[in-house]
Design a protein around this motif. Structure first.
Motif, PDB file in Angstrom:
ATOM      1  N   ASP A   8       9.531   7.420  28.237  1.00  0.00           N
ATOM      2  CA  ASP A   8      10.454   8.164  29.107  1.00  0.00           C
ATOM      3  C   ASP A   8      11.156   7.226  30.096  1.00  0.00           C
ATOM      4  OD1 ASP A   8      11.531  10.637  30.454  1.00  0.00           O
ATOM      5  OD2 ASP A   8      10.220  10.024  32.122  1.00  0.00           O
ATOM      6  N   ILE A   9      12.325   7.643  30.500  1.00  0.00           N
ATOM      7  CA  ILE A   9      13.009   6.833  31.417  1.00  0.00           C
ATOM      8  C   ILE A   9      13.041   6.981  32.995  1.00  0.00           C
ATOM      9  CG2 ILE A   9      15.464   5.822  31.820  1.00  0.00           C
ATOM     10  CD1 ILE A   9      16.109   6.126  28.752  1.00  0.00           C
ATOM     11  N   ASP A  10      13.599   8.113  33.255  1.00  0.00           N
ATOM     12  CA  ASP A  10      13.651   8.297  34.734  1.00  0.00           C
ATOM     13  C   ASP A  10      12.330   8.580  35.289  1.00  0.00           C
ATOM     14  OD1 ASP A  10      16.486   8.497  35.465  1.00  0.00           O
ATOM     15  OD2 ASP A  10      16.424  10.121  33.891  1.00  0.00           O
ATOM     16  N   HIS A  11      11.824   8.052  36.158  1.00  0.00           N
ATOM     17  CA  HIS A  11      10.672   8.021  37.136  1.00  0.00           C
ATOM     18  C   HIS A  11       9.390   7.493  36.256  1.00  0.00           C
ATOM     19  CE1 HIS A  11      13.401  10.181  39.822  1.00  0.00           C
ATOM     20  NE2 HIS A  11      13.376  11.332  38.920  1.00  0.00           N
ATOM     21  N   THR A  12       9.608   6.838  35.245  1.00  0.00           N
ATOM     22  CA  THR A  12       8.683   6.372  34.165  1.00  0.00           C
ATOM     23  C   THR A  12       8.973   4.726  34.177  1.00  0.00           C
ATOM     24  OG1 THR A  12       7.985   8.049  32.891  1.00  0.00           O
ATOM     25  CG2 THR A  12       7.586   6.183  31.957  1.00  0.00           C
ATOM     26  N   LEU A  13      10.381   4.653  33.665  1.00  0.00           N
ATOM     27  CA  LEU A  13      10.658   3.048  33.675  1.00  0.00           C
ATOM     28  C   LEU A  13      11.473   2.831  34.833  1.00  0.00           C
ATOM     29  CD1 LEU A  13      11.606   2.783  29.771  1.00  0.00           C
ATOM     30  CD2 LEU A  13       9.465   2.169  31.039  1.00  0.00           C
ATOM     31  N   ILE A  14      12.283   3.849  35.292  1.00  0.00           N
ATOM     32  CA  ILE A  14      13.203   3.259  36.482  1.00  0.00           C
ATOM     33  C   ILE A  14      13.345   4.649  37.500  1.00  0.00           C
ATOM     34  CG2 ILE A  14      14.934   2.119  34.852  1.00  0.00           C
ATOM     35  CD1 ILE A  14      17.016   4.588  35.692  1.00  0.00           C
ATOM     36  N   GLU A  15      13.481   4.196  38.945  1.00  0.00           N
ATOM     37  CA  GLU A  15      14.020   5.061  39.817  1.00  0.00           C
ATOM     38  C   GLU A  15      15.350   5.298  39.950  1.00  0.00           C
ATOM     39  OE1 GLU A  15      14.573   7.728  42.069  1.00  0.00           O
ATOM     40  OE2 GLU A  15      12.217   7.328  41.756  1.00  0.00           O
ATOM     41  N   ASN A  16      16.038   6.534  39.743  1.00  0.00           N
ATOM     42  CA  ASN A  16      17.655   6.375  39.705  1.00  0.00           C
ATOM     43  C   ASN A  16      17.962   6.801  40.990  1.00  0.00           C
ATOM     44  OD1 ASN A  16      17.943   9.604  39.699  1.00  0.00           O
ATOM     45  ND2 ASN A  16      16.705   9.660  38.054  1.00  0.00           N
ATOM     46  N   GLY A 113      15.190  12.889  27.993  1.00  0.00           N
ATOM     47  CA  GLY A 113      16.153  13.954  28.096  1.00  0.00           C
ATOM     48  C   GLY A 113      17.704  13.504  28.160  1.00  0.00           C
ATOM     49  N   ASN A 114      17.987  12.501  28.785  1.00  0.00           N
ATOM     50  CA  ASN A 114      19.198  11.595  28.782  1.00  0.00           C
ATOM     51  C   ASN A 114      19.933  11.552  27.322  1.00  0.00           C
ATOM     52  OD1 ASN A 114      19.453  10.562  31.666  1.00  0.00           O
ATOM     53  ND2 ASN A 114      17.522   9.583  30.881  1.00  0.00           N
ATOM     54  N   ILE A 115      21.163  11.743  27.475  1.00  0.00           N
ATOM     55  CA  ILE A 115      22.021  11.520  26.292  1.00  0.00           C
ATOM     56  C   ILE A 115      22.098   9.840  25.986  1.00  0.00           C
ATOM     57  CG2 ILE A 115      23.676  13.395  26.453  1.00  0.00           C
ATOM     58  CD1 ILE A 115      25.783  11.482  27.482  1.00  0.00           C
ATOM     59  N   ALA A 116      22.086   9.680  24.905  1.00  0.00           N
ATOM     60  CA  ALA A 116      21.889   8.183  24.422  1.00  0.00           C
ATOM     61  C   ALA A 116      22.876   7.109  25.330  1.00  0.00           C
ATOM     62  CB  ALA A 116      22.206   7.886  22.937  1.00  0.00           C
ATOM     63  N   ALA A 117      23.938   7.637  25.553  1.00  0.00           N
ATOM     64  CA  ALA A 117      25.082   6.938  26.291  1.00  0.00           C
ATOM     65  C   ALA A 117      24.489   6.451  27.801  1.00  0.00           C
ATOM     66  CB  ALA A 117      26.618   7.551  26.440  1.00  0.00           C
ATOM     67  N   ASN A 118      23.902   7.669  28.286  1.00  0.00           N
ATOM     68  CA  ASN A 118      23.403   7.415  29.839  1.00  0.00           C
ATOM     69  C   ASN A 118      22.131   6.831  29.748  1.00  0.00           C
ATOM     70  OD1 ASN A 118      25.854   8.593  30.546  1.00  0.00           O
ATOM     71  ND2 ASN A 118      24.946  10.471  31.125  1.00  0.00           N
ATOM     72  N   ALA A 119      21.317   6.846  28.729  1.00  0.00           N
ATOM     73  CA  ALA A 119      19.959   6.314  28.494  1.00  0.00           C
ATOM     74  C   ALA A 119      20.120   4.711  28.480  1.00  0.00           C
ATOM     75  CB  ALA A 119      19.402   6.539  27.263  1.00  0.00           C
ATOM     76  N   LEU A 120      21.327   4.281  27.831  1.00  0.00           N
ATOM     77  CA  LEU A 120      21.686   2.828  27.780  1.00  0.00           C
ATOM     78  C   LEU A 120      22.144   2.666  28.952  1.00  0.00           C
ATOM     79  CD1 LEU A 120      22.190   0.288  26.154  1.00  0.00           C
ATOM     80  CD2 LEU A 120      24.369   1.022  25.538  1.00  0.00           C
ATOM     81  N   VAL A 121      22.940   3.407  29.997  1.00  0.00           N
ATOM     82  CA  VAL A 121      23.585   2.914  31.244  1.00  0.00           C
ATOM     83  C   VAL A 121      22.225   2.690  32.084  1.00  0.00           C
ATOM     84  CG1 VAL A 121      24.522   3.808  33.254  1.00  0.00           C
ATOM     85  CG2 VAL A 121      25.775   4.011  30.918  1.00  0.00           C
ATOM     86  N   LYS A 122      21.260   3.595  32.043  1.00  0.00           N
ATOM     87  CA  LYS A 122      20.270   3.203  32.942  1.00  0.00           C
ATOM     88  C   LYS A 122      19.374   2.226  32.436  1.00  0.00           C
ATOM     89  CE  LYS A 122      20.122   8.299  34.265  1.00  0.00           C
ATOM     90  NZ  LYS A 122      19.231   9.383  34.374  1.00  0.00           N
ATOM     91  N   LEU A 123      18.988   1.993  31.321  1.00  0.00           N
ATOM     92  CA  LEU A 123      18.245   0.824  31.095  1.00  0.00           C
ATOM     93  C   LEU A 123      18.905  -0.439  31.137  1.00  0.00           C
ATOM     94  CD1 LEU A 123      16.889   2.261  27.805  1.00  0.00           C
ATOM     95  CD2 LEU A 123      15.449   1.965  29.882  1.00  0.00           C
ATOM     96  N   SER A 124      20.073  -0.650  30.885  1.00  0.00           N
ATOM     97  CA  SER A 124      20.987  -1.715  30.869  1.00  0.00           C
ATOM     98  C   SER A 124      21.253  -2.090  32.455  1.00  0.00           C
ATOM     99  CB  SER A 124      22.379  -1.776  30.168  1.00  0.00           C
ATOM    100  OG  SER A 124      23.122  -0.768  30.738  1.00  0.00           O
ATOM    101  N   ALA A 125      21.253  -1.015  33.407  1.00  0.00           N
ATOM    102  CA  ALA A 125      21.275  -1.594  34.599  1.00  0.00           C
ATOM    103  C   ALA A 125      20.378  -2.468  35.224  1.00  0.00           C
ATOM    104  CB  ALA A 125      21.487  -0.135  35.541  1.00  0.00           C
ATOM    105  N   PHE A 126      19.393  -2.298  34.577  1.00  0.00           N
ATOM    106  CA  PHE A 126      17.988  -3.259  35.001  1.00  0.00           C
ATOM    107  C   PHE A 126      17.517  -4.243  33.918  1.00  0.00           C
ATOM    108  CE2 PHE A 126      18.075   1.037  37.017  1.00  0.00           C
ATOM    109  CZ  PHE A 126      18.525   0.616  38.373  1.00  0.00           C
ATOM    110  N   GLY A 127      18.388  -4.462  33.018  1.00  0.00           N
ATOM    111  CA  GLY A 127      17.910  -5.364  32.052  1.00  0.00           C
ATOM    112  C   GLY A 127      16.827  -5.081  31.090  1.00  0.00           C
ATOM    113  N   LEU A 128      16.746  -3.689  30.838  1.00  0.00           N
ATOM    114  CA  LEU A 128      15.460  -3.246  30.086  1.00  0.00           C
ATOM    115  C   LEU A 128      15.934  -3.081  28.661  1.00  0.00           C
ATOM    116  CD1 LEU A 128      14.223  -0.825  32.573  1.00  0.00           C
ATOM    117  CD2 LEU A 128      13.356  -3.073  32.310  1.00  0.00           C
TER     118      LEU A 128
END
Length: 241
Positions: A8-16, A113-128
């Motif tokens: 999962d991304i939000d609150h698992t890998l990143i804090e948005n 649960g994020n769309i793919a485009a926003n998943a990439l935004v969130k991960l790339s923001a922190f180099g993940l």
């Protein structure tokens, strides 16, 4: 393939830090012409359900999904710098993803649960993003219900990476919905109490393994390796004469 790990991304890998809810509000405003009366309700749901709920709650007709997805992608892209400023990768995440990606026979991707485009935004923001095999992941644009995303990811890893149809799968997430998605699909779950849910709540939902966060890479890998061994034992014994 020994293990398919879906994070999962939000609150698992990143804090948005609230940027996610800003994205939903901006997409709603762009399509409806006014701001929502209250923030989006998220808690592990997919973007399809989150946005539909917003329109219904505010008394607006629900636009076609492709229109909503475009608005979400535009709102997410516009908030990349804001996410970098306000948010952060959670403790140990870089090390955890590097360790998982280095394991022979493992494929590490996302179930979000994020769309793919926003998943990439969130991960790339922190180099993940470069630490994950994103093409084989499953996203909020794929289906409404989180458990159904597991089948989407399994089909993609089968088609794109040659994994078996019954590839051993582990979900790593912070909500009871992550636990439900794993248990209802024959997957294993490693829950992390890095979001709003306590270890007790995650255990009550059915998670046998719960970590406070992903900071302890050695312990994390030990749990994931134990899951891989769980699947290997029956196959080994069944091949004996």
């Amino acid at each position: 393939m020994d293990l398919f790990v879906l994070w999962d991304i939000d609150h698992t890998l990143i804090e948005n830090a609230g940027v996610s809810k800003d994205i939903y509000a901006a997409a709603f405003t762009a399509l409806s012409g006014r701001e929502p009366s209250e923030p989006a309700r998220t808690e592990g749901r997919t973007d399809r359900l989150i946005m539909r709920d917003m329109f219904v709650r505010e008394g607006f007709p629900v636009p076609d999904w492709h229109v909503i997805e475009t608005a979400l992608a535009q709102a997410g892209e516009a908030r990349l710098d804001e996410l970098r400023r306000r948010g952060t990768a959670l403790p140990g995440v870089q090390e955890a993803l590097k360790a998982a990606s280095a394991q022979s026979g493992w494929v590490s991707s996302v179930l979000t649960g994020n769309i793919a485009a926003n998943a990439l935004v969130k991960l790339s923001a922190f180099g993940l993003h470069s630490l994950l095999d994103l093409p084989v992941g499953a996203y909020g644009s794929d289906t409404e219900l989180r458990p159904h995303l597991v089948a989407v990811a399994r089909e993609r890893v089968r088609r794109l990476r040659g994994a078996p149809a019954d590839v051993p799968t582990v979900l790593v997430g912070d909500t009871p919905r992550d636990v439900e998605a794993a248990l209802s699909t024959g997957s294993r779950i490693l829950a992390v109490a890095s979001g709003i849910h306590t270890p007790e709540e995650l255990t009550a939902a059915g998670a046998a393994e719960v970590l406070p966060d992903l900071a302890d890479t050695k312990r994390l890998l030990g749990i994931l390796e134990s899951f891989a061994r769980h699947w290997q034992r029956p196959r080994t014994s069944s091949n004996r004469p």
